[in-house]
Design a protein around this motif. Structure first.
Motif, PDB file in Angstrom:
ATOM      1  N   PRO A 187      13.595  17.205 -20.952  1.00 29.19           N
ATOM      2  CA  PRO A 187      13.244  16.628 -19.645  1.00 29.19           C
ATOM      3  C   PRO A 187      11.833  16.057 -19.650  1.00 29.19           C
ATOM      4  N   ARG A 188      11.630  15.004 -18.853  1.00 35.16           N
ATOM      5  CA  ARG A 188      10.324  14.363 -18.768  1.00 35.16           C
ATOM      6  C   ARG A 188      10.040  13.928 -17.333  1.00 35.16           C
ATOM      7  N   MET A 189       8.782  13.968 -16.981  1.00 32.32           N
ATOM      8  CA  MET A 189       8.312  13.406 -15.721  1.00 32.32           C
ATOM      9  C   MET A 189       7.478  12.171 -16.048  1.00 32.32           C
ATOM     10  N   LYS A 190       7.684  11.091 -15.284  1.00 30.66           N
ATOM     11  CA  LYS A 190       7.054   9.818 -15.607  1.00 30.66           C
ATOM     12  C   LYS A 190       5.946   9.468 -14.625  1.00 30.66           C
ATOM     13  N   PHE A 191       5.177   8.452 -15.005  1.00 31.77           N
ATOM     14  CA  PHE A 191       3.965   8.091 -14.266  1.00 31.77           C
ATOM     15  C   PHE A 191       4.242   7.748 -12.809  1.00 31.77           C
ATOM     16  N   TYR A 192       5.442   7.318 -12.488  1.00 29.41           N
ATOM     17  CA  TYR A 192       5.742   6.931 -11.115  1.00 29.41           C
ATOM     18  C   TYR A 192       6.340   8.069 -10.288  1.00 29.41           C
ATOM     19  N   ASP A 193       6.590   9.228 -10.896  1.00 27.41           N
ATOM     20  CA  ASP A 193       7.128  10.362 -10.144  1.00 27.41           C
ATOM     21  C   ASP A 193       6.070  10.924  -9.201  1.00 27.41           C
ATOM     22  N   ARG A 194       6.520  11.433  -8.063  1.00 28.01           N
ATOM     23  CA  ARG A 194       5.592  11.994  -7.084  1.00 28.01           C
ATOM     24  C   ARG A 194       5.041  13.325  -7.580  1.00 28.01           C
ATOM     25  N   ASN A 239      -3.591   3.323 -13.484  1.00 25.84           N
ATOM     26  CA  ASN A 239      -4.017   2.026 -12.949  1.00 25.84           C
ATOM     27  C   ASN A 239      -3.285   1.682 -11.650  1.00 25.84           C
ATOM     28  N   ILE A 240      -3.531   2.475 -10.616  1.00 23.49           N
ATOM     29  CA  ILE A 240      -2.864   2.296  -9.334  1.00 23.49           C
ATOM     30  C   ILE A 240      -3.713   1.419  -8.429  1.00 23.49           C
ATOM     31  N   PRO A 241      -3.164   0.317  -7.904  1.00 23.81           N
ATOM     32  CA  PRO A 241      -3.931  -0.515  -6.964  1.00 23.81           C
ATOM     33  C   PRO A 241      -4.386   0.301  -5.751  1.00 23.81           C
ATOM     34  N   GLY A 242      -5.602   0.029  -5.299  1.00 26.02           N
ATOM     35  CA  GLY A 242      -6.134   0.711  -4.127  1.00 26.02           C
ATOM     36  C   GLY A 242      -6.886   1.985  -4.421  1.00 26.02           C
ATOM     37  N   THR A 243      -6.968   2.376  -5.704  1.00 23.77           N
ATOM     38  CA  THR A 243      -7.727   3.564  -6.092  1.00 23.77           C
ATOM     39  C   THR A 243      -9.020   3.130  -6.781  1.00 23.77           C
ATOM     40  N   PRO A 244     -10.032   4.012  -6.802  1.00 26.68           N
ATOM     41  CA  PRO A 244     -11.323   3.618  -7.377  1.00 26.68           C
ATOM     42  C   PRO A 244     -11.264   3.196  -8.842  1.00 26.68           C
ATOM     43  N   LEU A 245     -10.311   3.734  -9.610  1.00 26.80           N
ATOM     44  CA  LEU A 245     -10.225   3.418 -11.036  1.00 26.80           C
ATOM     45  C   LEU A 245      -9.375   2.180 -11.321  1.00 26.80           C
ATOM     46  N   PHE A 246      -8.842   1.537 -10.283  1.00 23.67           N
ATOM     47  CA  PHE A 246      -7.988   0.379 -10.511  1.00 23.67           C
ATOM     48  C   PHE A 246      -8.734  -0.704 -11.290  1.00 23.67           C
ATOM     49  N   GLN A 247      -8.084  -1.217 -12.325  1.00 28.75           N
ATOM     50  CA  GLN A 247      -8.537  -2.307 -13.172  1.00 28.75           C
ATOM     51  C   GLN A 247      -9.614  -1.908 -14.174  1.00 28.75           C
ATOM     52  N   ARG A 248     -10.056  -0.643 -14.168  1.00 30.05           N
ATOM     53  CA  ARG A 248     -10.933  -0.227 -15.258  1.00 30.05           C
ATOM     54  C   ARG A 248     -10.115  -0.031 -16.539  1.00 30.05           C
ATOM     55  N   VAL A 264       0.827  -1.209   0.000  1.00 28.80           N
ATOM     56  CA  VAL A 264       0.000   0.000   0.000  1.00 28.80           C
ATOM     57  C   VAL A 264       0.860   1.258   0.000  1.00 28.80           C
ATOM     58  N   ASP A 265       2.019   1.221   0.643  1.00 29.49           N
ATOM     59  CA  ASP A 265       2.866   2.410   0.763  1.00 29.49           C
ATOM     60  C   ASP A 265       3.569   2.782  -0.538  1.00 29.49           C
ATOM     61  N   SER A 266       3.681   1.857  -1.463  1.00 25.62           N
ATOM     62  CA  SER A 266       4.324   2.159  -2.757  1.00 25.62           C
ATOM     63  C   SER A 266       3.506   1.528  -3.878  1.00 25.62           C
ATOM     64  N   SER A 267       2.217   1.861  -3.890  1.00 25.28           N
ATOM     65  CA  SER A 267       1.288   1.155  -4.775  1.00 25.28           C
ATOM     66  C   SER A 267       1.536   1.417  -6.254  1.00 25.28           C
ATOM     67  N   VAL A 268       2.223   2.518  -6.615  1.00 24.22           N
ATOM     68  CA  VAL A 268       2.476   2.793  -8.031  1.00 24.22           C
ATOM     69  C   VAL A 268       3.508   1.836  -8.602  1.00 24.22           C
ATOM     70  N   THR A 269       4.539   1.520  -7.827  1.00 24.89           N
ATOM     71  CA  THR A 269       5.645   0.719  -8.349  1.00 24.89           C
ATOM     72  C   THR A 269       5.788  -0.631  -7.653  1.00 24.89           C
ATOM     73  N   GLY A 295       0.017  11.321  -2.944  1.00 24.01           N
ATOM     74  CA  GLY A 295       0.871  12.045  -3.882  1.00 24.01           C
ATOM     75  C   GLY A 295       1.180  11.332  -5.171  1.00 24.01           C
ATOM     76  N   HIS A 296       0.345  10.375  -5.581  1.00 23.73           N
ATOM     77  CA  HIS A 296       0.535   9.689  -6.854  1.00 23.73           C
ATOM     78  C   HIS A 296      -0.489  10.181  -7.869  1.00 23.73           C
ATOM     79  N   VAL A 297      -0.086  10.270  -9.117  1.00 22.24           N
ATOM     80  CA  VAL A 297      -0.973  10.775 -10.173  1.00 22.24           C
ATOM     81  C   VAL A 297      -1.759   9.626 -10.766  1.00 22.24           C
ATOM     82  N   VAL A 298      -3.094   9.703 -10.643  1.00 19.03           N
ATOM     83  CA  VAL A 298      -3.983   8.655 -11.124  1.00 19.03           C
ATOM     84  C   VAL A 298      -4.289   8.826 -12.599  1.00 19.03           C
ATOM     85  N   THR A 299      -4.581  10.062 -13.007  1.00 19.38           N
ATOM     86  CA  THR A 299      -4.868  10.341 -14.422  1.00 19.38           C
ATOM     87  C   THR A 299      -4.208  11.636 -14.849  1.00 19.38           C
TER      88      THR A 299
END
Length: 381
Positions: free
Chosen positions: A315-322, A285-294, A47-52, A373-377
């Motif tokens: 420079p780029r920021m990626k889906f797993y960045d805070r 698609n972050i586990p533990g969020t309402p949109l997970f697995q949709r 749960v503490d690092s659900s993005v990665t 602090g994780h970006v869902v969409t």
């Protein structure tokens, strides 16, 4: 009553219904379609690092599926409790039954079928190995075994299938999955350019990048490039229009509709009048969020401005960045005001670790951010 589960071993490739390299979204979708075969599935993650975090699907009582943390791809398959009769399990290799209710899989049986291998506590072959210990998939593939025995009648307790590394080397449980044919129709990266659109790169070798451009790409272009959407949804929720800065006579016209590409983690809002792209939504698609697995995870990267005309690696920021890092990237001087969104408002029985998110608005882009602090969409407009 659940019937016998009959699975075949494909070293380095898969086991039974499951193919290494498949996405978490596809596998869960498959399991949902086969409730009579797989009635109970547990999803485990940190749960503490659900993005990665790696995700484990525990399919009671026989199977554990380990998915990689970043790309959410099936990395390792473990068949265990081979003698548990609820339901009975048959394990085959080619035309040979290795394990069943009548056949106990032992060290000597493995050696007869697969041939000699290096000495050790387990029998390891390229893409498959046989363990004489009970469940330990969560401890990684290379967990040590303090015992050493080569009793030819020793009973096999687990069968593990994983990809073959270079020159047949074993691959670590935390590695990402190597490119393989089951991934070729999927999106490998989505490069986001604010005010412009998204460039999609496929896993398929030598495939040309696909472009979705705001105000330019048509519904027909999307069908040609990505195929027909899994769903077409006509826009009915106008609650966000109260925050619009346009005048009444300039508000969005009726008839706008979404192309939902759940299999790519992408939604595209199309104008009802021009039938061109108005908005693009990318899902993490972050586990533990309402949109997970949709939606399948979209591996998005937000691209910044190059330092000069010769800069070919902006420079780029990626889906797993805070969010803190992405916010500084998009708006170095200040944090924009936010709005609270609770996607579980209509479901009182749903309890999730991250039910509430914030919508953070910037020029041309809106981020939906969890409390952690994780970006869902990512929403481009």
């Amino acid at each position: 009553m659940i019937g016998t589960l009959d699975v075949d071993i494909r070293p380095g490739s898969g086991l039974g219904f499951f193919e290494l390299g498949s996405s978490l979204w596809n596998v869960l979708d498959l399991l949902r379609s086969l409730p009579h075969v797989f009635p109970q599935v547990d999803i485990k993650y940190d749960v503490d690092s659900s993005v990665t975090t790696p995700v484990v699907l525990h399919i009671r009582p026989h199977l554990d599926l380990l998915f990689s943390g970043h790309h959410q791809r099936l990395h390792t398959i473990c068949a265990r409790r081979l003698r548990d009769p609820h339901p009975p399990l048959i394990v085959r290799y080619k035309d040979t039954v290795l394990s069943s209710a009548e056949e106990v899989l032992r060290r000597v049986g493995v050696s007869r079928t697969f041939g000699p291998t290096y000495p050790g506590d387990d029998l390891r072959y390229p893409g498959v190995w046989f363990s004489f210990d009970e469940d330990r998939i969560g401890e990684g593939i290379k967990a040590p075994n303090p015992r050493h025995t080569e009793d030819r009648m020793q009973e096999v307790k687990r069968v593990i299938v994983s990809q073959k590394g270079p020159e047949g080397e074993e691959r670590d449980a935390l590695d990402e999955v190597l490119n393989c044919p089951v991934m070729h129709d999927d999106i490998a990266r989505a490069i986001v350019k604010v005010h412009t659109g998204v460039t999609l790169y496929q896993h398929l070798p030598r495939a040309e990048p696909l472009h979705i451009r705001l105000g330019s790409t048509s519904a027909q272009d999307l069908v040609c490039d990505l195929g027909p959407p899994l769903r077409t949804h006509y826009k009915e929720d106008d609650r966000m229009s109260i925050h619009s800065t346009t005048k009444d006579n300039e508000e969005e016209e009726d008839g706008d509709y979404f192309y939902n590409y759940f299999q790519h983690g992408i939604d595209v809002l199309i104008s009802g009048s021009t039938h061109t792209c108005k908005k693009i939504i990318l899902h993490t698609n972050i586990p533990g969020t309402p949109l997970f697995q949709r939606y399948k995870r979209c591996l998005w990267e937000i691209e910044g401005r190059p330092e000069d005309d010769e800069d070919d690696s902006p420079p780029r920021m990626k889906f797993y960045d805070r969010f803190e890092s992405i916010n500084h990237f998009l708006s170095p001087r200040e944090t924009p005001p936010s709005m609270v969104l609770d996607r579980t408002d209509d479901d009182d029985d749903l309890t999730l670790p991250n039910p509430t998110t914030r919508l953070m608005g910037y020029d041309g882009i809106v981020l939906e951010v969890t409390e952690s602090g994780h970006v869902v969409t990512v929403n481009l407009f």
